[in-house]
Design a protein around this motif. Structure first.
Motif, PDB file in Angstrom:
ATOM      1  N   UNK A   1       0.846  -1.195   0.000  1.00 58.66           N
ATOM      2  CA  UNK A   1       0.000   0.000   0.000  1.00 58.66           C
ATOM      3  C   UNK A   1       0.883   1.247   0.000  1.00 58.66           C
ATOM      4  N   UNK A   2       1.843   1.291   0.906  1.00 58.64           N
ATOM      5  CA  UNK A   2       2.749   2.435   1.005  1.00 58.64           C
ATOM      6  C   UNK A   2       3.995   1.977   1.755  1.00 58.64           C
ATOM      7  N   UNK A   3       4.978   2.851   1.839  1.00 52.40           N
ATOM      8  CA  UNK A   3       6.194   2.519   2.595  1.00 52.40           C
ATOM      9  C   UNK A   3       6.741   3.804   3.173  1.00 52.40           C
ATOM     10  N   UNK A   4       7.318   3.723   4.360  1.00 47.98           N
ATOM     11  CA  UNK A   4       7.857   4.926   4.995  1.00 47.98           C
ATOM     12  C   UNK A   4       8.960   4.519   5.976  1.00 47.98           C
ATOM     13  N   UNK A   5      10.135   5.102   5.833  1.00 46.87           N
ATOM     14  CA  UNK A   5      11.252   4.789   6.726  1.00 46.87           C
ATOM     15  C   UNK A   5      11.608   3.313   6.647  1.00 46.87           C
ATOM     16  N   UNK A   6      11.579   2.618   7.784  1.00 47.40           N
ATOM     17  CA  UNK A   6      11.934   1.188   7.786  1.00 47.40           C
ATOM     18  C   UNK A   6      10.719   0.301   7.495  1.00 47.40           C
TER      19      UNK A   6
ATOM     20  N   UNK B   1      16.434  -5.274  -1.113  1.00 42.34           N
ATOM     21  CA  UNK B   1      17.737  -5.808  -1.574  1.00 42.34           C
ATOM     22  C   UNK B   1      18.697  -4.654  -1.876  1.00 42.34           C
ATOM     23  N   UNK B   2      19.027  -3.947  -0.828  1.00 43.02           N
ATOM     24  CA  UNK B   2      20.112  -2.955  -0.927  1.00 43.02           C
ATOM     25  C   UNK B   2      19.765  -1.711  -1.733  1.00 43.02           C
ATOM     26  N   UNK B   3      18.484  -1.331  -1.768  1.00 43.77           N
ATOM     27  CA  UNK B   3      18.093  -0.140  -2.537  1.00 43.77           C
ATOM     28  C   UNK B   3      17.771   1.041  -1.611  1.00 43.77           C
ATOM     29  N   UNK B   4      16.879   0.812  -0.654  1.00 43.20           N
ATOM     30  CA  UNK B   4      16.392   1.935   0.177  1.00 43.20           C
ATOM     31  C   UNK B   4      17.351   2.152   1.357  1.00 43.20           C
ATOM     32  N   UNK B   5      18.576   2.522   1.058  1.00 49.58           N
ATOM     33  CA  UNK B   5      19.603   2.598   2.109  1.00 49.58           C
ATOM     34  C   UNK B   5      19.312   3.693   3.133  1.00 49.58           C
ATOM     35  N   UNK B   6      18.486   4.674   2.785  1.00 48.82           N
ATOM     36  CA  UNK B   6      18.116   5.714   3.751  1.00 48.82           C
ATOM     37  C   UNK B   6      16.614   5.673   4.024  1.00 48.82           C
ATOM     38  N   UNK B   7      16.063   4.472   3.972  1.00 50.45           N
ATOM     39  CA  UNK B   7      14.652   4.262   4.276  1.00 50.45           C
ATOM     40  C   UNK B   7      13.760   4.601   3.095  1.00 50.45           C
ATOM     41  N   UNK B   8      12.493   4.212   3.233  1.00 49.78           N
ATOM     42  CA  UNK B   8      11.512   4.484   2.170  1.00 49.78           C
ATOM     43  C   UNK B   8      11.007   5.912   2.304  1.00 49.78           C
ATOM     44  N   UNK B   9      10.758   6.536   1.180  1.00 48.91           N
ATOM     45  CA  UNK B   9      10.155   7.882   1.122  1.00 48.91           C
ATOM     46  C   UNK B   9      10.973   8.915   1.895  1.00 48.91           C
ATOM     47  N   UNK B  10      12.278   8.796   1.857  1.00 48.06           N
ATOM     48  CA  UNK B  10      13.107   9.803   2.533  1.00 48.06           C
ATOM     49  C   UNK B  10      12.851  11.163   1.864  1.00 48.06           C
ATOM     50  N   UNK B  11      12.553  12.178   2.668  1.00 49.48           N
ATOM     51  CA  UNK B  11      12.097  13.443   2.070  1.00 49.48           C
ATOM     52  C   UNK B  11      13.218  14.166   1.305  1.00 49.48           C
ATOM     53  N   UNK B  12      14.471  13.894   1.645  1.00 48.62           N
ATOM     54  CA  UNK B  12      15.566  14.503   0.855  1.00 48.62           C
ATOM     55  C   UNK B  12      15.432  14.051  -0.604  1.00 48.62           C
TER      56      UNK B  12
END
Ligand SMILES: Cc1ncc(COP(=O)(O)O)c(C=O)c1O
Length: 393
Positions: free
Chosen positions: A25-30, A47-58
């Protein structure tokens, strides 16, 4: 796992008879939130993609801005986009001097393809050397230099002229000779179960490439971008490649890859033949906006915190009776259990407990961990608690 045919039933190609089949549905942070109101702690970062969590605002702020400005305007190499130029400049600032010129691709495998072509073009040689245990992607060229024979055999013939040497074996370096265009190695082998090179061996490899005039290509598609506790994995071993391949976390969740080399080497791709390596979407403005965000986050990452979280998870895992051993560098871990059945049980239990664990392609008795690098202490504690619960059967 639940419904073996659901991808095909929905008109989508399957990649496995046992897909996880989780509807997002959605993802946020961890966290990944599922459509049945469940949530999963993402202990592998896609698998090694969201290294700074999901939906990082930067990252998402840069993406929103770019989406409102332009999408694709022209094939790669003809028009310039602000984010593409900025991302290449920041990448070059973060890398040693000789790695100052970037070719953005659309995936990790394409970065490998481009690097192999560059090595052939620059040396005028055709012999390619790769390593036992290496995984470099699934396009025909990347598959040819990957070592898992069972996965390659049905698609042979692939690229000719590929020779494999043993990872961490000094004797095998004798195969590198005056006909060798390049040696391709994952700095830390991911799919082989987080295999870490002996620093002496990789330095010898660098020296042998120099001696024979072969280019050293380091594949950091998975182990780069901070995963090993330094910005780039080669920084652990005091070697610098001639060509560096990146992907996965480079896009901050957008599809992208890159091969990076010197201006001198890279300039050869534009002539003899002209347009010798081209791509429609390489350097896409939205994908490179993601890369710019990811590189900004990489620059600001607190490496001592990454190491502390890694040490904490490793010690907790080692204390669990079902864990046989842990191989770790930074927040990249291979957790060995007593056989493939135990690993599958752990992954299944993880889904019930609310944590996403995953297999390796080539190490049946182990599972991988590569959580976000910016977990808070509370998230890290909760994450490892969920993992330990999943192992308690
Ligand atoms: C080390 C390594 N190289 C290359 C690739 C291929 O990247 P992609 O799947 O983006 O084509 C992968 C993917 O897992 C990888 O782990």
């Amino acid at each position: 796992m639940s419904n073996a045919k659901s991808f095909l039933d929905r008109g989508l190609a399957d990649t496995t008879p046992y897909p996880l089949n989780i509807e997002v549905d959605s993802a946020c942070g961890v966290w990944i939130n599922t459509t049945n109101n469940g949530k999963l702690f993402d202990a592998i970062s896609g698998i090694g993609v969201s290294n700074w969590g999901h939906q990082n605002s930067v990252i998402t702020n840069l993406l929103h801005h770019q989406i409102d400005s332009s999408l694709h305007t022209m094939v790669y190499g003809e028009m310039l986009n602000r984010n593409t130029v900025k991302a290449a400049a920041l990448l070059s600032d973060l890398l040693p001097k000789n790695l100052n010129t970037t070719y953005f691709t659309n995936s990790g495998a394409e970065a490998i393809e481009g690097a192999l072509k560059l090595a052939k073009r620059a040396t005028g040689r055709s012999k390619l050397i790769a390593c036992s245990g290496g995984y470099h992607g699934n396009t025909a060229g990347a598959l040819a230099v990957s070592s898992n024979n069972e996965r390659k055999a049905p698609f042979e013939p692939l690229l000719p002229g590929v020779k494999f040497i043993d990872f961490n074996c000094s004797n095998s370096l004798n195969s590198i000779d005056a006909e060798t265009a390049c040696v391709l190695v994952e700095t830390v082998q991911g799919d082989a179960g987080v295999r870490i090179p002996n620093p002496y061996w990789i330095q010898e490899l660098r020296a042998k490439c120099n001696q024979e005039g072969a280019l050293l290509i380091l594949d950091e598609v998975q182990c780069g971008m901070g995963r090993t506790g330094k910005p780039f994995a080669f920084e652990h071993f005091n070697v610098v490649p001639d060509i560096l391949c990146l992907g996965k976390a480079l896009g901050g969740g957008m599809p992208i890859g890159a091969f990076v080399s010197s201006r001198d080497l890279m300039s050869q791709l534009s002539h003899s033949p002209k347009l010798g390596h081209i791509t429609t979407f390489g350097g896409h403005p939205v994908a490179t906006a993601g890369a710019l965000g990811a590189l900004e986050l990489l620059k600001e990452t607190n490496w001592s915190e990454v190491e502390a979280q890694g040490e904490y998870w490793e010690s907790q895992l080692n204390a669990h009776p079902k864990v046989k051993s842990v191989r770790r560098i930074g927040l990249f871990m291979c957790v060995k259990m007593d056989g493939a059945d135990q690993v599958s049980k752990a992954v299944e239990n993880g889904l019930k407990e609310g944590v996403l664990l995953f297999w390796f392609l080539s190490v049946p008795n182990a599972f991988r961990l590569s959580p976000p690098l910016n977990m808070t202490d509370a998230e890290s504690k909760l994450g490892i608690e969920l993992i330990l619960k999943s192992l308690s059967f």
